[in-house]
Design a protein around this motif. Sequence first.
Motif, PDB file in Angstrom:
ATOM      1  N   ALA A  85       0.836  -1.206   0.000  1.00 64.53           N
ATOM      2  CA  ALA A  85       0.000   0.000   0.000  1.00 64.53           C
ATOM      3  C   ALA A  85       0.870   1.254   0.000  1.00 64.53           C
ATOM      4  CB  ALA A  85      -0.929  -0.012   1.204  1.00 64.53           C
ATOM      5  N   ASP A  86       1.950   1.235   0.772  1.00 64.37           N
ATOM      6  CA  ASP A  86       2.854   2.384   0.815  1.00 64.37           C
ATOM      7  C   ASP A  86       3.560   2.585  -0.526  1.00 64.37           C
ATOM      8  OD1 ASP A  86       2.127   2.691   3.457  1.00 64.37           O
ATOM      9  OD2 ASP A  86       3.931   1.730   4.259  1.00 64.37           O
ATOM     10  N   MET A  88       2.252   1.844  -3.440  1.00 65.84           N
ATOM     11  CA  MET A  88       1.243   2.456  -4.306  1.00 65.84           C
ATOM     12  C   MET A  88       1.180   3.961  -4.070  1.00 65.84           C
ATOM     13  SD  MET A  88      -1.796  -0.397  -4.019  1.00 65.84           S
ATOM     14  CE  MET A  88      -2.969   0.540  -5.018  1.00 65.84           C
ATOM     15  N   THR A  89       1.233   4.380  -2.806  1.00 64.94           N
ATOM     16  CA  THR A  89       1.232   5.805  -2.487  1.00 64.94           C
ATOM     17  C   THR A  89       2.446   6.492  -3.102  1.00 64.94           C
ATOM     18  OG1 THR A  89       0.031   5.394  -0.424  1.00 64.94           O
ATOM     19  CG2 THR A  89       1.236   7.467  -0.592  1.00 64.94           C
ATOM     20  N   ASP A  92       2.141   7.263  -6.604  1.00 60.85           N
ATOM     21  CA  ASP A  92       1.000   8.143  -6.865  1.00 60.85           C
ATOM     22  C   ASP A  92      -0.138   7.368  -7.515  1.00 60.85           C
ATOM     23  OD1 ASP A  92      -0.413  10.520  -6.764  1.00 60.85           O
ATOM     24  OD2 ASP A  92       0.338  11.247  -8.693  1.00 60.85           O
ATOM     25  N   PRO A  94      -3.317   5.861  -5.968  1.00 60.36           N
ATOM     26  CA  PRO A  94      -4.136   5.665  -4.771  1.00 60.36           C
ATOM     27  C   PRO A  94      -4.985   4.404  -4.816  1.00 60.36           C
ATOM     28  CG  PRO A  94      -4.993   7.472  -6.108  1.00 60.36           C
ATOM     29  CD  PRO A  94      -3.677   7.095  -6.689  1.00 60.36           C
ATOM     30  N   VAL A  95      -5.389   3.997  -6.020  1.00 62.43           N
ATOM     31  CA  VAL A  95      -6.198   2.786  -6.168  1.00 62.43           C
ATOM     32  C   VAL A  95      -5.808   2.120  -7.479  1.00 62.43           C
ATOM     33  CG1 VAL A  95      -8.105   4.049  -7.259  1.00 62.43           C
ATOM     34  CG2 VAL A  95      -8.553   1.848  -6.163  1.00 62.43           C
ATOM     35  N   HIS A 115      -6.926  -3.411   3.053  1.00 64.35           N
ATOM     36  CA  HIS A 115      -6.840  -2.068   2.465  1.00 64.35           C
ATOM     37  C   HIS A 115      -7.782  -2.000   1.250  1.00 64.35           C
ATOM     38  CE1 HIS A 115      -3.105  -1.254   4.796  1.00 64.35           C
ATOM     39  NE2 HIS A 115      -2.860  -2.538   4.570  1.00 64.35           N
ATOM     40  N   ASP A 117      -9.845   0.026   0.141  1.00 57.34           N
ATOM     41  CA  ASP A 117      -9.935   1.303  -0.566  1.00 57.34           C
ATOM     42  C   ASP A 117      -8.837   1.457  -1.615  1.00 57.34           C
ATOM     43  OD1 ASP A 117      -8.234   1.330   1.754  1.00 57.34           O
ATOM     44  OD2 ASP A 117      -7.978   3.487   1.491  1.00 57.34           O
ATOM     45  N   ARG A 118      -7.819   0.593  -1.572  1.00 55.92           N
ATOM     46  CA  ARG A 118      -6.713   0.675  -2.543  1.00 55.92           C
ATOM     47  C   ARG A 118      -6.908  -0.260  -3.733  1.00 55.92           C
ATOM     48  NH1 ARG A 118      -2.534   3.407   0.007  1.00 55.92           N
ATOM     49  NH2 ARG A 118      -2.186   4.087  -2.148  1.00 55.92           N
TER      50      ARG A 118
END
Length: 277
Positions: A85-86, A88-89, A92, A94-95, A115, A117-118
Motif C-alpha cells: 500500500a505504501d 502504491m502511495t 502516486d 491511490p487505487v 486495504h 480502498d486501494r
Amino acid sequence: MPPGQLQVDVGDLTFDVRTDGPEDGRPVLLLHGFPQNSSSWAAVSPLLAQAGLRTYAPDQLGYSPGARPDEPEAYALPALAQVTADLMTALDVPVADVVGHDWGANVAWALAAWHPDRVRTLTAVSVPHPTAYTLAYRADPEQKERSAYIKLFWQVDKAERVLLEDDARRLRRLLDGVDPEAVADYVAHLQAPGALTAALNWYRQMSGDTPVDPVGVPTTYVWSDADVAVGRTAAQACADQVTGDYRFVELPGVSHWVPEHAPEALARAVLDRVASV
C-alpha cells in the motif's frame, strides 16, 4: 509508451518497478511470486498495455536489492500488505486493479481484505484466499502432500544450501517448463547475497493465526488444473472467502506458472475483470 523501469523510495526502502502502457492509463499493479521477480509478467504486461492500461510490476520486498530488510518479521503478511500500500502511495497510485500470482496473490488477497480502498478489482492467480488454503491444508490430505515442500523452506540455512547447491539445480527444477532464459534470470536474482533468505522469509513468517478477512472487492480467481502446489479442494474453497462479485477461471492443462505458460488467457481474465468495474 515503451516499457520502462523506476526506482521508488518507500521510507528507507528502494523498490525496482517495471512499467508498461500509457502514463495516463488505468493503473494495474502486478505482484509476482516465488521464486520469480517482476520479469515474470513480461508476456502479460504488453497485452494489458495494448488495452490502454498502465502496469506497475515491482520486484517485491526482499527481491529488490534496495528493499531487503534483515528482520524476518518484515516479511509477515500484514507487513507485506502495508508496504505494498505504501508503494502504491509512492507511485502516486491511490487505487489500482491488483493482480497477484503465487505469493503475490497472497499479498493481493491481504491488500484487498485489509486495504480495500486501494483495490478496485482483484485478480488472484494460482494461490487462493489464505483462509481457503489453510482450511484445505488442514482438512485435505492431498493438499497437505502438495504443500510438503514448504517444510524444507522453513529450515533456516538448510533450505538455502539445498536450493543453491550444484548451481541451484533444485531451484531450477521448481520452475519446470519455464523458458530457460527466464529461469536463468530468476535464479541469478536469488543467488545474490541475502536474496534467497529474504524470499524464504515470506514462508518462514507464514501463520494460520493471522486471519485474513473475506474480500468484498470484485474478484477473479484463476487456477490451473495442472498446478502441483494447489489442488482443487483449496481452489473451490476460495469462493467462500469472497463476498463481492466473484468469478472462477479454470485453465485446463496449465502448470502453476500461469504468467509464463498462459499469458494470453491470464490477460483475458484480467481485462474481463477490469472491464467489470
